[in-house]
Design a protein around this motif. Sequence first.
Motif, PDB file in Angstrom:
ATOM      1  N   LEU A 506       0.819  -1.219   0.000  1.00  0.00           N
ATOM      2  CA  LEU A 506       0.000   0.000   0.000  1.00  0.00           C
ATOM      3  C   LEU A 506       0.850   1.265   0.000  1.00  0.00           C
ATOM      4  CD1 LEU A 506      -3.006  -0.718   2.402  1.00  0.00           C
ATOM      5  CD2 LEU A 506      -3.140   0.083   0.035  1.00  0.00           C
ATOM      6  N   ASP A 507       2.032   1.148   0.538  1.00  0.00           N
ATOM      7  CA  ASP A 507       2.894   2.328   0.649  1.00  0.00           C
ATOM      8  C   ASP A 507       3.226   2.867  -0.745  1.00  0.00           C
ATOM      9  OD1 ASP A 507       4.515   4.301   1.591  1.00  0.00           O
ATOM     10  OD2 ASP A 507       6.226   2.981   2.000  1.00  0.00           O
ATOM     11  N   GLY A 508       2.620   3.994  -1.106  1.00  0.00           N
ATOM     12  CA  GLY A 508       2.908   4.658  -2.379  1.00  0.00           C
ATOM     13  C   GLY A 508       2.243   4.050  -3.583  1.00  0.00           C
ATOM     14  N   CYS A 509       1.191   3.222  -3.339  1.00  0.00           N
ATOM     15  CA  CYS A 509       0.561   2.552  -4.480  1.00  0.00           C
ATOM     16  C   CYS A 509      -0.093   3.546  -5.440  1.00  0.00           C
ATOM     17  CB  CYS A 509      -0.454   1.515  -3.996  1.00  0.00           C
ATOM     18  SG  CYS A 509      -1.806   2.236  -3.059  1.00  0.00           S
ATOM     19  N   TRP A 510      -0.607   4.675  -4.938  1.00  0.00           N
ATOM     20  CA  TRP A 510      -1.257   5.643  -5.848  1.00  0.00           C
ATOM     21  C   TRP A 510      -0.222   6.391  -6.683  1.00  0.00           C
ATOM     22  CZ3 TRP A 510      -2.028   5.088  -0.706  1.00  0.00           C
ATOM     23  CH2 TRP A 510      -1.264   5.908   0.147  1.00  0.00           C
ATOM     24  N   GLN A 511       1.007   6.509  -6.139  1.00  0.00           N
ATOM     25  CA  GLN A 511       2.043   7.103  -6.974  1.00  0.00           C
ATOM     26  C   GLN A 511       2.455   6.151  -8.115  1.00  0.00           C
ATOM     27  OE1 GLN A 511       2.218   7.252  -3.649  1.00  0.00           O
ATOM     28  NE2 GLN A 511       2.406   9.445  -3.106  1.00  0.00           N
ATOM     29  N   GLU A 557      -6.524   1.868   6.923  1.00  0.00           N
ATOM     30  CA  GLU A 557      -6.930   2.581   8.139  1.00  0.00           C
ATOM     31  C   GLU A 557      -5.955   2.300   9.268  1.00  0.00           C
ATOM     32  OE1 GLU A 557     -10.884   1.233   8.788  1.00  0.00           O
ATOM     33  OE2 GLU A 557     -11.801   2.765   7.505  1.00  0.00           O
ATOM     34  N   ALA A 558      -5.501   1.048   9.345  1.00  0.00           N
ATOM     35  CA  ALA A 558      -4.609   0.666  10.431  1.00  0.00           C
ATOM     36  C   ALA A 558      -3.255   1.349  10.321  1.00  0.00           C
ATOM     37  CB  ALA A 558      -4.440  -0.852  10.471  1.00  0.00           C
ATOM     38  N   ILE A 559      -2.764   1.541   9.104  1.00  0.00           N
ATOM     39  CA  ILE A 559      -1.434   2.141   8.933  1.00  0.00           C
ATOM     40  C   ILE A 559      -1.490   3.638   8.666  1.00  0.00           C
ATOM     41  CG2 ILE A 559      -0.502  -0.044   8.080  1.00  0.00           C
ATOM     42  CD1 ILE A 559      -0.558   1.135   5.265  1.00  0.00           C
ATOM     43  N   GLY A 560      -2.696   4.216   8.690  1.00  0.00           N
ATOM     44  CA  GLY A 560      -2.830   5.660   8.518  1.00  0.00           C
ATOM     45  C   GLY A 560      -2.731   6.137   7.089  1.00  0.00           C
ATOM     46  N   ALA A 561      -3.001   5.238   6.121  1.00  0.00           N
ATOM     47  CA  ALA A 561      -2.910   5.630   4.707  1.00  0.00           C
ATOM     48  C   ALA A 561      -4.260   5.916   4.098  1.00  0.00           C
ATOM     49  CB  ALA A 561      -2.208   4.525   3.908  1.00  0.00           C
ATOM     50  N   VAL A 562      -5.330   5.733   4.861  1.00  0.00           N
ATOM     51  CA  VAL A 562      -6.653   5.836   4.266  1.00  0.00           C
ATOM     52  C   VAL A 562      -6.969   7.262   3.838  1.00  0.00           C
ATOM     53  CG1 VAL A 562      -7.871   6.230   6.457  1.00  0.00           C
ATOM     54  CG2 VAL A 562      -9.037   5.084   4.547  1.00  0.00           C
ATOM     55  N   ARG A 563      -6.447   8.276   4.536  1.00  0.00           N
ATOM     56  CA  ARG A 563      -6.724   9.655   4.147  1.00  0.00           C
ATOM     57  C   ARG A 563      -6.062   9.995   2.799  1.00  0.00           C
ATOM     58  NH1 ARG A 563      -5.777  12.758   9.806  1.00  0.00           N
ATOM     59  NH2 ARG A 563      -4.477  10.921  10.128  1.00  0.00           N
ATOM     60  N   GLN A 564      -4.901   9.433   2.558  1.00  0.00           N
ATOM     61  CA  GLN A 564      -4.254   9.660   1.261  1.00  0.00           C
ATOM     62  C   GLN A 564      -5.065   9.016   0.129  1.00  0.00           C
ATOM     63  OE1 GLN A 564      -0.472   8.094   2.868  1.00  0.00           O
ATOM     64  NE2 GLN A 564       0.469   9.915   1.964  1.00  0.00           N
ATOM     65  N   ILE A 565      -5.624   7.832   0.419  1.00  0.00           N
ATOM     66  CA  ILE A 565      -6.482   7.177  -0.576  1.00  0.00           C
ATOM     67  C   ILE A 565      -7.731   8.026  -0.809  1.00  0.00           C
ATOM     68  CG2 ILE A 565      -7.893   5.139  -1.032  1.00  0.00           C
ATOM     69  CD1 ILE A 565      -5.830   3.490   0.485  1.00  0.00           C
ATOM     70  N   SER A 595     -13.624   8.282   4.732  1.00  0.00           N
ATOM     71  CA  SER A 595     -13.233   7.442   5.876  1.00  0.00           C
ATOM     72  C   SER A 595     -13.450   8.204   7.190  1.00  0.00           C
ATOM     73  CB  SER A 595     -11.769   7.044   5.753  1.00  0.00           C
ATOM     74  OG  SER A 595     -10.933   8.190   5.882  1.00  0.00           O
ATOM     75  N   PRO A 596     -13.628   7.468   8.290  1.00  0.00           N
ATOM     76  CA  PRO A 596     -13.802   8.144   9.591  1.00  0.00           C
ATOM     77  C   PRO A 596     -12.647   9.080   9.918  1.00  0.00           C
ATOM     78  CG  PRO A 596     -14.382   5.819   9.766  1.00  0.00           C
ATOM     79  CD  PRO A 596     -13.793   6.001   8.408  1.00  0.00           C
ATOM     80  N   GLU A 597     -11.414   8.659   9.635  1.00  0.00           N
ATOM     81  CA  GLU A 597     -10.261   9.506   9.944  1.00  0.00           C
ATOM     82  C   GLU A 597     -10.294  10.800   9.142  1.00  0.00           C
ATOM     83  OE1 GLU A 597     -10.194   6.377   9.226  1.00  0.00           O
ATOM     84  OE2 GLU A 597      -9.341   5.333  10.954  1.00  0.00           O
TER      85      GLU A 597
END
Length: 762
Positions: A506-511, A557-565, A595-597
Motif C-alpha cells: 500500500l505504501d505509495g501505491c497511488w504514486q 486505516e490501520a497504517i494511517g494511509a486511508v486519508r491519502q487514498i 473514511s472516519p479519519e
Amino acid sequence: MLNILNFRASGWVLPLAIFVLTLLLLTFAVQSWFVSRSVFDNEIAHINRVALQNARSVMIARRESFNLLGQELLALNALQQPDAGRDTLEKVAFFMPGVVSLGLARSDGQMVLYTTPRESHANPVTLPNLQQQSSRLFRKALDSEDVVTGPPVWQNSSREWMLPLFYAVRDSYHGEVLAVLTGLVRLQDRLARWDGVDLGTDTSVVIVSSDGVPRYAVPVFNAYDSHAGRAFMQELMQQITDSKSDEGWLVHDWKQDRSRLTYRVHYSRIGDDLFNLVVRPQSSLWQAWRDRIEPALLAFLALLLGSIGVHRIVLRQQQLYQHNLLFQAHHDPLTGLLNRARLLYLMKESMLDDPEVAFSLLIIDLDYFNRINDQHGHAIGDALLKLVPQRLQSILSPGDWLARQGGDEFLVVFRNELSFRGRDVLTQAIKAALEEEFEIHNRVISVSASIGVANFPRDAIDPNDLLGKANAALYQAKGDGRNCIVHYSDDIAALSRRSKELERQLDGCWQRNEMQVHYQPQVDCRTGALIGAEALVRWKNKSLGNVSPAEFIPVAEAIGAVRQIDRFVMAEACAFIHQISQQFSRPLRISINLSPEHLLDPAMITEVTELIRRYDLAPQQLVLEITETAVLNDFERAAQQVSQLRALGVGVSVDDFGTGYSSLSYIHKLPVTEIKIDRSFVDQIATDLHDRALTSAVIAMGKRLHLEVVAEGVETASQWQILLEQHCDTLQGFYISKPMAASDFIAFMDNYSEEPQAFALR
C-alpha cells in the motif's frame, strides 16, 4: 535520568549541610576561644592594675600624711622635746586608717618618740627593734623621697601581717633629711579597697612575699594559708624569681591530694619584697568560652536537627515521587493495572527465567465500547473500565498478570500450570463474566468481548511477537462478528502475513498508478433517469493482483494511509464528474466515500472547498458518504464537520444505514441530506417480508425527515418494483450496472442517454 541524578545529588545535601554547619561552628568556636581568652586575660590584668594602682594611691596618701606629720613634729621641736610632739603623734596614729603605731627618729637612727600600742596589739613588734632589724631600709629611706616599705612581719597578738614603713622628713628649703618617721601598718590595709568588691568565687587577689608566703588575700585567705596553698605560692614565686620580671603571666597547677587544678596568674611587683597576684582557675576560661559558644552550639544542634528533619522529608518526598514516577511508568493511570510496556517486560523476564513454562496471552476488547461513551457519557465509560478488572481478578490466580493495553483493551497472562484446555476454560469464564450486566450509577450496562489468544512457546518465543499474534487473533475475532474467542493458528498467521504484505504494497501505491476509481451509476427510482454515480476505489497490484476494498481499506486505516487514498479518490472523482458534466451538458452528481479519519480531519473542509473551486463544480454535485463508525468515534466533532459541509452546499449521505447499533439515535441530530439502505436489507426484499417491512420503515422515516433515500444492491426487477412501490428515491446496483472504469462509464452514458426507460423494469 535527570530525576535519578537529582535523587542521587540529594543524598549529598545533608552531609554537605553538616560539613558547612560544622565548619562554621568550628570557626566560631576558635574565634570565640581567642575572644574569651582575651577577655579573660584582660579582666585579670585589669584587676591587677587596679590593685597596683590602689596600693600606689594608698602609699601616696601615706606619703602626704607622713610629710605633713613630720613637718608638724619638726615645728613642735619634737626631736629635742619629744613630749611636745607625743600628743600629736598619738592622735595621728589613732585616726590614720590601718596604722598600728608611729615613731620619730633622728637621721642617725636614734628613736626619740613612738606611740603607745593599743590593747588589741599587745606584745607588738617594737619600732626600735624593727628599726634595728631594718637598718638597710632605714638607710634607703634617707635616700628616697617616697615611703619605703619593709618586709612584712607577723604579729601573733592580732594574727595579722604588719608592714613597716619609713619616710624621711626633709627641710622644705634645702631638702636635707631632718628626721625619719617610722610606722607599722596592717598589710591588709594595702587591699582595703578590695574588701567590698565582688571578685567572684573563682578570682583571688593575693599579696605574697618573695619567699612564697602569702601575706594577704581577698576574698579568701585561708585557702592560700594551707599547705597546698603555700606550696602553690612557693612554686609560683620560684617561677617569678626565675623570670626576673616585675610583671607577667603564669600558668600553674594547684596540686591537692590526687586532684589537679590549673590556674592562670597575672603578677606585678608592688614593693621590694612583695608581689600582687591575681589568680583565676583555667576552668573559668573554659566556662566563659563554653558560655559564649553555647548559643551557637544550640543553634547548630537546632539547625542540624532541622536539616536532618528537612532532609528526611525531602528524601521521603523524592522517594514517593520516584515511586509515583515508577508506578506511572509501569501502570495505567485510570485502572491502576500494569501497562503494556510493563507486561511485555515481565513476559520477557518470565521467558528468560523459565523458558519451558508455558503461558497464554489474551487480548480482550470490549465490543462497541464507543457507543457506551456516546450514549451514557465518558464518566460511565471510565467507571466501566474500572469495574472490568474487578470481574477479571475474580477469575485470575495470584500468579497471573492483568494489564490494560489502552482504550477498551485488556491483556491477561495465564501463568498457572493448567493445560491449554484448562486455560481455554478460564478464557471462556472471562468472556462469560464480562457478559454479565454492570450496574453503574443506577444504570445497567451490558457489554460483550472479543478475545484473541496466543500461547508461549507454541505460537511465539518473543513477547512482542506473542502480542502481535494475539492481536492478529483479536483482529480475526472482530472480523468474525465480535463477541467470540479466537486462538492464533496457521490460518491466522497466513492472514497476518497477507496483512503485512498489504501494508508493504500500500505504501505509495497511488504514486505507482495502481489505484483506480470505478464508477457505479445511480438512477431515479421512478423514471430510471441517470442522476449520478458512486466513486469506488479499486487496487490492482503487480504481485497481489486485484485486491478487494474490503480487504485493503481496513489495512489502510490501520497504517494511517486511508486519508491519502481518500484524497486520491476525491480528486479523481471531481475531475471525472466535471469532465462528463461538460461532455454531456448535464450536471451529474458524484458520491464519494469518506473514511472516519478523514471526516474528523480539520483540513478536510479546506480540501473539499479547494476541489469544488478547482473543478468548477456546483456544491450540490458532490455527496460525501460517511459511516456510523465515523460518527460514533467522536460525535461532536463529526457533527461539526458535517455542518460545515452543509454550509458549503455539499450533500452528506449516511452509508449502510440500519446496520449499525445507534442509527436512529443520531440520524436526527446530524444535518445529513441522504441515507443509503444497506444491500443486506435489499437482497431478500422480494422473498422476506421482514426485510420488506424494514426497508419500507426506513424509506418512510427518510421521507418524514426530508431525506433522500438511496437503495444499494438492487440486482433484480422485482426489487426495483418493490422499492418503487415504497417510494424510494434513488437506486444503485448490478441490475443497472456494475462499477466501471471512467472510459466504460462514458460509453454506458452514451447508450443509457438514448433509451433511459429501457432499463427501467425491463
